[in-house]
Design an enzyme around this catalytic site. Structure first.
Site, PDB file in Angstrom:
ATOM      1  N   GLY A  85       8.161   2.485  -3.554  1.00  0.00           N
ATOM      2  CA  GLY A  85       7.824   2.504  -2.142  1.00  0.00           C
ATOM      3  C   GLY A  85       7.307   1.170  -1.721  1.00  0.00           C
ATOM      4  CG  ASP A  86       4.062   1.138  -0.243  1.00  0.00           C
ATOM      5  OD1 ASP A  86       4.072   1.779   0.796  1.00  0.00           O
ATOM      6  OD2 ASP A  86       3.202   1.485  -1.272  1.00  0.00           O
TER       7      ASP A  86
ATOM      8  CE  LYS B 298      10.985   3.195   2.059  1.00  0.00           C
ATOM      9  NZ  LYS B 298      10.119   2.761   1.223  1.00  0.00           N
TER      10      LYS B 298
ATOM     11  CB  ALA C 228       6.251   7.499   4.657  1.00  0.00           C
ATOM     12  N   GLY C 229       4.391   5.193   4.974  1.00  0.00           N
ATOM     13  CA  GLY C 229       3.841   4.364   5.763  1.00  0.00           C
ATOM     14  C   GLY C 229       4.924   2.947   6.198  1.00  0.00           C
ATOM     15  CG  HIS C 230       8.486   3.368   7.122  1.00  0.00           C
ATOM     16  ND1 HIS C 230       9.656   4.229   7.447  1.00  0.00           N
ATOM     17  CD2 HIS C 230       8.257   3.674   5.937  1.00  0.00           C
ATOM     18  CE1 HIS C 230      10.032   4.947   6.304  1.00  0.00           C
ATOM     19  NE2 HIS C 230       9.214   4.411   5.384  1.00  0.00           N
ATOM     20  CB  THR C 231       4.092  -2.235   8.131  1.00  0.00           C
ATOM     21  OG1 THR C 231       3.085  -1.201   7.301  1.00  0.00           O
ATOM     22  CG2 THR C 231       3.352  -2.905   8.957  1.00  0.00           C
TER      23      THR C 231
ATOM     24  CB  THR D 237      -0.869  10.074   0.420  1.00  0.00           C
ATOM     25  OG1 THR D 237      -0.086  11.412   0.478  1.00  0.00           O
ATOM     26  CG2 THR D 237       0.178   9.214  -0.189  1.00  0.00           C
TER      27      THR D 237
ATOM     28  CD  GLN E 225       7.755   9.133   0.378  1.00  0.00           C
ATOM     29  OE1 GLN E 225       8.621  10.014   0.310  1.00  0.00           O
ATOM     30  NE2 GLN E 225       6.727   9.154   1.309  1.00  0.00           N
TER      31      GLN E 225
ATOM     32  CB  THR F  72      -4.509   5.716   0.980  1.00  0.00           C
ATOM     33  OG1 THR F  72      -3.880   5.118   0.111  1.00  0.00           O
ATOM     34  CG2 THR F  72      -3.559   7.338   1.074  1.00  0.00           C
TER      35      THR F  72
ATOM     36  N   GLY G  20       9.189 -13.490   6.335  1.00  0.00           N
ATOM     37  CA  GLY G  20       7.977 -13.413   6.865  1.00  0.00           C
ATOM     38  C   GLY G  20       7.983 -12.058   7.546  1.00  0.00           C
TER      39      GLY G  20
HETATM   40  P1  IMP Z   1       2.533  12.156  -2.575  1.00  0.00           P
HETATM   41  O1  IMP Z   1       3.700  11.892  -2.130  1.00  0.00           O
HETATM   42  O2  IMP Z   1       1.393  12.106  -1.696  1.00  0.00           O
HETATM   43  O3  IMP Z   1       2.417  13.676  -3.313  1.00  0.00           O
HETATM   44  O4  IMP Z   1       1.990  11.296  -3.682  1.00  0.00           O
HETATM   45  C1  IMP Z   1       2.631  10.987  -5.149  1.00  0.00           C
HETATM   46  C2  IMP Z   1       2.705   9.673  -5.446  1.00  0.00           C
HETATM   47  O5  IMP Z   1       3.615   8.922  -4.452  1.00  0.00           O
HETATM   48  C3  IMP Z   1       1.453   8.950  -5.256  1.00  0.00           C
HETATM   49  O6  IMP Z   1       1.774   7.809  -6.361  1.00  0.00           O
HETATM   50  C4  IMP Z   1       1.710   8.223  -3.946  1.00  0.00           C
HETATM   51  O7  IMP Z   1       0.794   7.018  -4.050  1.00  0.00           O
HETATM   52  C5  IMP Z   1       3.058   8.008  -4.002  1.00  0.00           C
HETATM   53  N1  IMP Z   1       3.427   7.618  -2.578  1.00  0.00           N
HETATM   54  C6  IMP Z   1       3.782   8.591  -1.867  1.00  0.00           C
HETATM   55  N2  IMP Z   1       4.442   8.316  -0.692  1.00  0.00           N
HETATM   56  C7  IMP Z   1       4.442   6.777  -0.810  1.00  0.00           C
HETATM   57  C8  IMP Z   1       4.882   5.864   0.178  1.00  0.00           C
HETATM   58  O8  IMP Z   1       5.422   5.899   1.036  1.00  0.00           O
HETATM   59  N3  IMP Z   1       4.784   4.365  -0.432  1.00  0.00           N
HETATM   60  C9  IMP Z   1       4.109   4.133  -1.662  1.00  0.00           C
HETATM   61  N4  IMP Z   1       3.678   5.273  -2.368  1.00  0.00           N
HETATM   62  C10 IMP Z   1       3.808   6.600  -2.184  1.00  0.00           C
END
Ligand code: IMP
Length: 423
Positions: free
Chosen positions: A16-17, A20, A43-46, A136, A220, A297, A410
């Site tokens: 993830g991260d 994307k 998720a966190g899409h920047t 998360t 993810q 987070t 960048g």
């Molecule tokens: P959950 O998806 O909140 O249950 O977290 C399970 C694992 O997936 C943890 O290690 C989170 O930090 C990781 N995780 C969930 N969503 C993301 C994401 O969008 N990016 C990076 N790690 C993620």
């Protein structure tokens, strides 16, 4: 019958991260319909637009492109409170949030306060045994568990007359935390959500039948896949490319290109094995320059070298057709850049054949490293890639067995080079 695929997947190929959000934003300019198909507001899409940072967690990041429609697919888990918050945030930025362009599948699962409470309780209970996953805390896993138990409500239930009371009567434990203020919020959200509820699967198929372009926005990363990732330190949904059409409701033969997104190094947020994790000064430096703090987070991300062994494996099981290489600029100025090109068993010194699947096996992995000459900048004064960066790209392509189609230089939309147009 001849097959004319017109759906593309943008898939995270690490933990993830990977960036994307930026990729989707770029491609979405040419897409007619962009859908997320799994996960939720974990998720966190920047996306950076003209120096301004916008982060989406639940609504596809393609919403920022005014000319495409966006959908939240049946495989997703949706927290109504997160939906409302993000909806208002985007609207305040002047984004068109009209129900004629933003759709939610009625079959997507609802995250209730109970699921968030359960997520945090399980995490804190297991932390006392040193076994927390580092989720998360958004209730994602428990909401999927409720679906597997066939007890949790879906979007169609939230917007129906009578709301969720029928569900609470059948499964009273789900009502925990659903106090009068949450109830009032859910009622108001149900009203605002109703016009957006649309059969996203049919919509996606209509788009494809009309010969238009569909983009699936993965969330993810493949190494967090519930089956193929570093179980149990994974998220709770299926992320591999093969599951994307199923989670949206389109036939698999509609998928054409699968664009895997990787950073020039690796990061991981949350617990679990991380082959080649860096510690100390170099880790701090990359984290700082790369801004490697969780966009959901705020947790500091763990940092490591790019793991080519893992990349090759995940390219294969996902059928990734081309790579998008992100954040190479973060490594500019390092004298050398590491790549993981082999796995050994720390106890026996033997090379791993195949892929380590159990946690105990993965924990025994010692990486074999290869170092490439570093680059002072990705692009030289003449506007082309510097020699040392080009050699890095070629090494990645050769090991992974597929081309790099895009190189980001960048954070902004305009900072990057397409080597091959794939959409
Ligand atoms: P959950 O998806 O909140 O249950 O977290 C399970 C694992 O997936 C943890 O290690 C989170 O930090 C990781 N995780 C969930 N969503 C993301 C994401 O969008 N990016 C990076 N790690 C993620």
């Amino acid at each position: 019958m001849t097959v004319k695929a017109s759906a593309t997947i943008v898939l995270g190929a690490q933990y993830g991260d990977e960036g994307k959000g930026k990729l989707v934003d770029l491609i979405a300019e040419k897409a007619h319909f962009v859908c997320r198909v799994q996960g939720g507001n974990n998720a966190g899409h920047t996306i950076w637009v003209a120096g301004k940072k916008v982060v989406t967690h639940l609504i596809p990041s393609a919403i920022l492109r005014p000319d495409c429609r966006v959908g939240l697919g049946a495989g997703m888990v949706i927290d109504p409170l997160a939906w409302q918050e993000e909806f208002e945030m985007l609207r305040s930025l002047g984004v068109n949030m009209n129900s004629s362009r933003l759709f939610v599948d009625p079959r997507a699962q609802i995250i209730l306060p109970y699921h968030r409470l359960m997520d945090r309780k399980r995490e804190s209970d297991s932390a006392t045994r040193g076994a927390s996953i580092g989720t998360t805390g958004r209730g994602i896993g428990p909401a999927y568990a409720s679906r597997a138990f066939r007890e949790g409500p879906r979007v169609c239930d939230l917007v129906a007359e009578g709301g969720l009371d029928a569900f609470f009567r059948k499964s009273p434990h789900l009502e925990e935390g659903f106090d009068s203020s949450v109830r009032a919020s859910f009622d108001a959200i149900a009203k605002m959500l109703r016009p957006h509820v649309r059969d996203v699967a049919s919509e996606a198929n209509d788009v494809l039948d009309a010969g238009q372009k569909l983009l699936i926005e993965g969330a993810q990363g493949a190494m967090l896949d519930v089956a193929f990732g570093s179980y149990p330190y994974v998220t709770s949904s299926s992320l591999v490319a093969g599951s994307c059409p199923g989670n949206l409701g389109i036939p698999p033969w509609r998928i054409g290109n699968i664009l895997g997104v990787v950073k020039a190094y690796s990061t991981r947020v949350g617990n679990g094995p991380f082959v080649g994790e860096l510690h100390g000064e170099l880790e701090e430096k990359i984290r700082k320059v790369g801004g490697e703090f969780g966009s959901t987070t705020g947790r500091p991300r763990r940092v490591g070298w790019l793991d080519l062994v893992a990349l090759r494996y995940f390219v294969r099981i996902n059928g990734i057709t081309a790579l998008s290489l992100m954040k190479s600029d973060v490594l500019s100025g390092l004298s050398e850049v590491g790549l993981i090109t082999g796995y050994r068993n720390r106890d026996t010194g033997k090379r791993f054949e195949g892929w380590p699947t159990s946690l105990s096996e993965t924990e025994k992995v010692e990486p074999e490293l290869e170092f490439c000459k570093g680059w002072t900048s990705v692009v030289g004064v003449d506007g082309t890639f510097t020699d040392s960066f080009r050699a890095f790209v070629q090494r990645v392509e050769k090991f992974a067995g597929i081309p790099v189609a895009y190189v980001s230089t960048g954070p902004d939309r305009n900072e990057g080079h397409w080597l091959t147009e794939i959409f």
